[in-house]
Motif scaffolding. Structure first.
Motif, PDB file in Angstrom:
ATOM      1  N   ALA A  99       0.835  -1.210   0.000  1.00  0.00           N
ATOM      2  CA  ALA A  99       0.000   0.000   0.000  1.00  0.00           C
ATOM      3  C   ALA A  99       0.867   1.256   0.000  1.00  0.00           C
ATOM      4  N   TYR A 100       1.923   1.255   0.822  1.00  0.00           N
ATOM      5  CA  TYR A 100       2.773   2.449   0.897  1.00  0.00           C
ATOM      6  C   TYR A 100       3.749   2.527  -0.257  1.00  0.00           C
ATOM      7  N   ALA A 101       4.111   1.396  -0.835  1.00  0.00           N
ATOM      8  CA  ALA A 101       4.938   1.421  -2.047  1.00  0.00           C
ATOM      9  C   ALA A 101       4.164   2.119  -3.163  1.00  0.00           C
ATOM     10  N   ALA A 102       2.862   1.837  -3.221  1.00  0.00           N
ATOM     11  CA  ALA A 102       2.013   2.485  -4.233  1.00  0.00           C
ATOM     12  C   ALA A 102       1.877   3.974  -3.948  1.00  0.00           C
ATOM     13  N   LYS A 103       1.718   4.309  -2.661  1.00  0.00           N
ATOM     14  CA  LYS A 103       1.637   5.720  -2.264  1.00  0.00           C
ATOM     15  C   LYS A 103       2.906   6.461  -2.671  1.00  0.00           C
TER      16      LYS A 103
ATOM     17  N   HIS B  99       4.425   8.195   6.496  1.00  0.00           N
ATOM     18  CA  HIS B  99       4.230   7.175   7.534  1.00  0.00           C
ATOM     19  C   HIS B  99       2.769   7.205   7.950  1.00  0.00           C
ATOM     20  N   SER B 100       2.359   6.204   8.701  1.00  0.00           N
ATOM     21  CA  SER B 100       0.986   6.203   9.221  1.00  0.00           C
ATOM     22  C   SER B 100       1.003   6.768  10.639  1.00  0.00           C
ATOM     23  N   ASP B 101      -0.183   6.864  11.250  1.00  0.00           N
ATOM     24  CA  ASP B 101      -0.220   7.367  12.637  1.00  0.00           C
ATOM     25  C   ASP B 101       0.225   6.286  13.626  1.00  0.00           C
ATOM     26  N   LYS B 102       0.605   5.129  13.089  1.00  0.00           N
ATOM     27  CA  LYS B 102       1.073   4.046  13.967  1.00  0.00           C
ATOM     28  C   LYS B 102       2.593   3.925  13.981  1.00  0.00           C
ATOM     29  N   MET B 103       3.287   4.881  13.365  1.00  0.00           N
ATOM     30  CA  MET B 103       4.755   4.816  13.385  1.00  0.00           C
ATOM     31  C   MET B 103       5.265   4.954  14.819  1.00  0.00           C
TER      32      MET B 103
ATOM     33  N   ASP C 131       6.398   0.651  11.583  1.00  0.00           N
ATOM     34  CA  ASP C 131       5.097   1.199  11.194  1.00  0.00           C
ATOM     35  C   ASP C 131       4.332   0.080  10.502  1.00  0.00           C
ATOM     36  N   PRO C 132       3.375  -0.533  11.211  1.00  0.00           N
ATOM     37  CA  PRO C 132       2.688  -1.709  10.649  1.00  0.00           C
ATOM     38  C   PRO C 132       1.970  -1.427   9.342  1.00  0.00           C
ATOM     39  N   GLU C 133       1.613  -0.168   9.103  1.00  0.00           N
ATOM     40  CA  GLU C 133       0.915   0.153   7.849  1.00  0.00           C
ATOM     41  C   GLU C 133       1.873   0.502   6.715  1.00  0.00           C
ATOM     42  N   ALA C 134       2.986   1.150   7.049  1.00  0.00           N
ATOM     43  CA  ALA C 134       3.885   1.642   5.996  1.00  0.00           C
ATOM     44  C   ALA C 134       5.095   0.737   5.749  1.00  0.00           C
ATOM     45  N   LEU C 135       5.642   0.154   6.816  1.00  0.00           N
ATOM     46  CA  LEU C 135       6.898  -0.589   6.678  1.00  0.00           C
ATOM     47  C   LEU C 135       6.675  -2.090   6.818  1.00  0.00           C
ATOM     48  N   ALA C 136       7.174  -2.839   5.833  1.00  0.00           N
ATOM     49  CA  ALA C 136       7.085  -4.296   5.890  1.00  0.00           C
ATOM     50  C   ALA C 136       8.201  -4.874   6.752  1.00  0.00           C
TER      51      ALA C 136
END
Lengths: 135, 276
Positions: free
Chosen positions: B89-93, B194-198, B220-225
């Motif tokens: 998702a963040y790679a696409a962003k 980043h997401s708000d979970k960083m 960051d569970p949403e942005a970083l694998a």
């Protein structure tokens, strides 16, 4: 690669691979506006030296081919950075004759990124790559 | 029975509300006890982080200064141009952002970088230790980070900020700092959002009397694998002081809304008519 990264990578490559200067360049801005394909030189008389953040500025009065004088502006490293590498706010004074080596503006306007300067007596003023005055 | 049920329900709601209020109060109004002479004396037993530190410029990091992780220190290109392992998702962003990336980051307009970038500046940092707190003064952009070591918890729902909210504790000779709550205006590197979970975990320790190692782990569970880990090596300069850095003092650089970078070359105190 993004334009920001391209610009920052370029900054790194330009200064002989010095990580220090790449980091320095990355602190405030990249080199998007400068033509980094060649180093240019220009001689003139220092009009003023701005010892300010985020950059010092050397303002140089240069004779033009029409018999007039143009004021050129050269962006330098910050006083914080230079102050730890032997520079002071009086290193350049109005009236000083210098030859500046610089990266020009891509849009051709009268200014650029200050790299080095030489006085008539051969003394060289270096901004990048200088060692700090204290360990 | 119904009456009693309602009564209990009301009690439950009241208790829940009170608990919620109390927890908010604790998070926002943690009261640090007045420091005692013993608290001040205890500081002398901690590793001496005081003074002014900077990442050496152009010099290779000391070979002996291996960070705790075992890999070699990266005060190098990999630090400047990190390779982030992004979620799809963040790679696409990021790809979308890169397609229309500005020529300069907002720092050209004097907006400071947030965490973690603010700790990677080519300018010195001063560390101050007082009872219950470590304060980091960053010269670049004249910034301050407050790290609370007084036992308060991390806030559950912090207001987003450039440097986040930080608490720390000492793990032996290592200062371990956890930070949460970062502004969406900040990025993980130059451009990656980043997401708000960083969350950012930093481990500060001395590897010799005047060398500090900082290991930084961004998750960051949403942005970083995968966690993004960097190591920095700083040298102490006992004769240095932190200087002022007011970016707006004479900032001639800018990046406009369209992303175009530029410089104002109007000479100071004179009009362009001088130039002929």
């Amino acid at each position: 690669m993004t334009r920001i990264l391209k610009s920052a990578v370029l900054a790194a490559v330009i200064f002989a691979g010095s990580i220090a200067t790449a980091r320095s360049a990355a602190a405030h801005h990249g080199f998007a506006v400068f033509d980094t394909s060649s180093r240019r030189t220009i001689s003139g008389t220092v009009k003023s030296f701005e010892w300010t953040n985020p950059h010092t500025w050397v303002w140089l009065d240069v004779h033009n081919p029409n018999g007039g004088v143009d004021t050129w502006g050269f962006e330098g490293m910050s006083p914080n950075f230079l102050g730890r590498r032997g520079w002071t706010r009086n290193t350049l004074k109005p009236g000083d004759q210098i030859t500046v080596t610089y990266f020009g503006m891509k849009d051709g306007s009268k200014g650029g990124s200050f790299l080095t300067a030489k006085r008539p007596n051969g003394e060289e003023l270096v901004m990048f790559g200088g060692n700090t005055t204290d360990e | 029975m119904f009456k009693h049920g309602k009564y209990f329900l009301n009690c439950f709601i009241a208790a829940f509300a009170l608990t919620a209020l109390a927890s908010v109060a604790v998070a926002q109004n943690f009261k640090r006890p007045a420091p005692t002479p013993a608290d001040w004396a205890a500081l002398a037993k901690l590793p001496d982080f005081t003074g002014v530190w900077e990442v050496p410029m152009g010099a290779p990091p000391p070979a002996a200064s291996k960070p705790a992780g075992g890999s070699s220190p990266t005060s190098s290109f990999s630090d400047l141009f990190p390779h982030l392992t992004l979620t799809p998702a963040y790679a696409a962003k990021l790809k979308a952002l890169q397609a229309d990336a500005p020529q300069d980051p907002s720092t050209a307009n004097c907006l400071p970088p947030g965490m973690p970038g603010i700790m990677g500046q080519p300018y010195p940092y001063e560390f101050l230790l007082t009872p219950g707190q470590v304060t980091i003064v960053g010269e670049a952009f004249s910034i301050i980070r407050h790290i609370y070591t007084d036992g308060r918890p991390l806030p559950a729902d912090p207001d987003p900020s450039f440097f986040g909210t930080s608490i720390g504790h000492w793990d032996g000779d290592t200062l371990v700092v956890e930070s949460v709550g970062f502004s969406p205006l900040t990025t993980i590197d130059f451009i990656t959002p980043h997401s708000d979970k960083m969350r950012i975990l930093e481990r500060f320790r001395l590897t010799d009397p005047d060398t500090m190692s900082i290991e930084t782990t961004v998750t960051d569970p949403e942005a970083l694998a995968a966690p993004f880990v960097t190591h920095r090596i700083l040298r102490r300069h006992r004769s240095w002081t932190i200087a002022e850095y007011i970016c707006e003092e004479n900032n001639r650089n800018f990046v406009d809304r369209s992303g175009k970078a530029g410089i104002n070359l109007t000479p100071p105190g004179s009009s362009q008519t001088d130039s002929k």
